[in-house]
Write an enzyme that holds these catalytic residues in place. Structure first.
Site, short mmCIF file in Angstrom:
data_model
loop_
_atom_site.label_atom_id
_atom_site.label_comp_id
_atom_site.label_asym_id
_atom_site.label_seq_id
_atom_site.Cartn_x
_atom_site.Cartn_y
_atom_site.Cartn_z
N HIS A 49 0.82 -1.22 0.00
CA HIS A 49 0.00 0.00 0.00
C HIS A 49 0.85 1.27 0.00
O HIS A 49 0.31 2.37 0.08
CB HIS A 49 -0.93 0.01 1.22
CG HIS A 49 -1.89 -1.14 1.24
ND1 HIS A 49 -3.13 -1.09 0.65
CD2 HIS A 49 -1.78 -2.39 1.75
CE1 HIS A 49 -3.75 -2.25 0.81
NE2 HIS A 49 -2.94 -3.06 1.48
N ASP A 55 -5.76 -1.68 -4.47
CA ASP A 55 -6.26 -2.62 -3.47
C ASP A 55 -6.88 -3.82 -4.17
O ASP A 55 -7.66 -3.66 -5.12
CB ASP A 55 -7.35 -1.98 -2.60
CG ASP A 55 -6.80 -1.07 -1.52
OD1 ASP A 55 -5.57 -0.99 -1.37
OD2 ASP A 55 -7.62 -0.43 -0.83
N HIS A 59 -8.06 -7.31 0.44
CA HIS A 59 -7.71 -6.32 1.46
C HIS A 59 -8.86 -6.10 2.44
O HIS A 59 -8.62 -5.79 3.61
CB HIS A 59 -7.34 -5.00 0.78
CG HIS A 59 -6.94 -3.89 1.71
ND1 HIS A 59 -6.09 -4.07 2.77
CD2 HIS A 59 -7.30 -2.57 1.72
CE1 HIS A 59 -5.92 -2.92 3.40
NE2 HIS A 59 -6.66 -2.00 2.80
N GLU A 173 -5.42 4.07 -5.21
CA GLU A 173 -5.24 5.06 -4.14
C GLU A 173 -3.83 5.63 -4.19
O GLU A 173 -2.93 5.06 -4.79
CB GLU A 173 -5.51 4.39 -2.79
CG GLU A 173 -6.95 3.90 -2.64
CD GLU A 173 -7.16 2.99 -1.44
OE1 GLU A 173 -8.29 2.98 -0.93
OE2 GLU A 173 -6.21 2.27 -1.03
#
Length: 209
Positions: A49, A55, A59, A173
């Protein structure tokens, strides 16, 4: 002519911001160039991460796809970057509606920050769960943003991650969208084929159409 590329991945380094408790990036040399050795050889340790990452469903649920098992189609193709800079703690539907007058492509990245954080900031912007559902209803298969998570740092229920699971959406992300104008691009952000991993680093780029 070569199409312009935007590199939307932050530098992965020892001081890269991470969730408290995550394994930071570290590099060590296992061999160095010398009269007896023809190469430099390094080894790394890190949470998957750290930096820009995808992800995997694993997760936030058991018995579902790991990073090695996700379908790659979602991570490659037409994408819309939508600006919601300064929208507050959650990205709401009304923050994105201005960019949905034309049909949304299957990939949507939201720029929340004027400048992406380079140190850990627990007060980052995340997605409201109803926004994830709204995007899925518009045919979106992948969402992303320029903060560490689609859920707030303090969340224990991970409501937006659970929406991803329920709606079979993928997520990116920790992107860097500082220099990317609002509009449509081609996204290229393939996860590594990491057996059993809950996420994968990506080298995420946008290419002009």
């Amino acid at each position: 002519m070569n199409k312009r590329l935007w590199d939307i991945s932050p530098l992965v380094a020892e001081d890269a911001p991470i969730f408290p408790g995550d394994e930071p990036y570290a590099l060590r040399w296992t061999a160095r160039l010398s009269p007896d050795c023809p190469v430099n050889l390094s080894a790394i340790t890190m949470s998957p991460h750290v930096g820009a990452h995808a992800d995997a469903p694993l997760h936030y649920a058991d018995g579902v796809a790991s990073a090695a098992e996700v379908d790659l189609q979602a991570y490659l193709g037409p994408c819309r970057v939508i600006h919601a800079i300064g929208c507050g703690p959650l990205i709401r539907i009304e923050d994105l509606q201005h960019a949905a007058s034309a049909p949304l492509p299957e990939r949507v990245l939201v720029r929340c920050c004027a400048r992406a954080d380079t140190v850990w900031n627990p007060d980052f912007t995340a997605y409201a769960p109803e926004t994830v559902e709204w995007l899925a209803a518009h045919g979106v298969k992948l969402i992303g943003l320029d903060t560490p998570s689609v859920d707030p740092a303090s969340s224990k229920s991970l409501a937006s991650h659970q929406q991803l699971l329920r709606l079979n959406l993928r997520v990116l992300e920790n992107l860097v969208l500082d220099e990317v104008p609002e509009g449509d691009y081609e996204l290229i952000a393939l996860p590594l084929k990491l057996a059993g991993a809950c996420a994968s680093p990506v080298r995420a780029v946008l290419r002009e159409l």
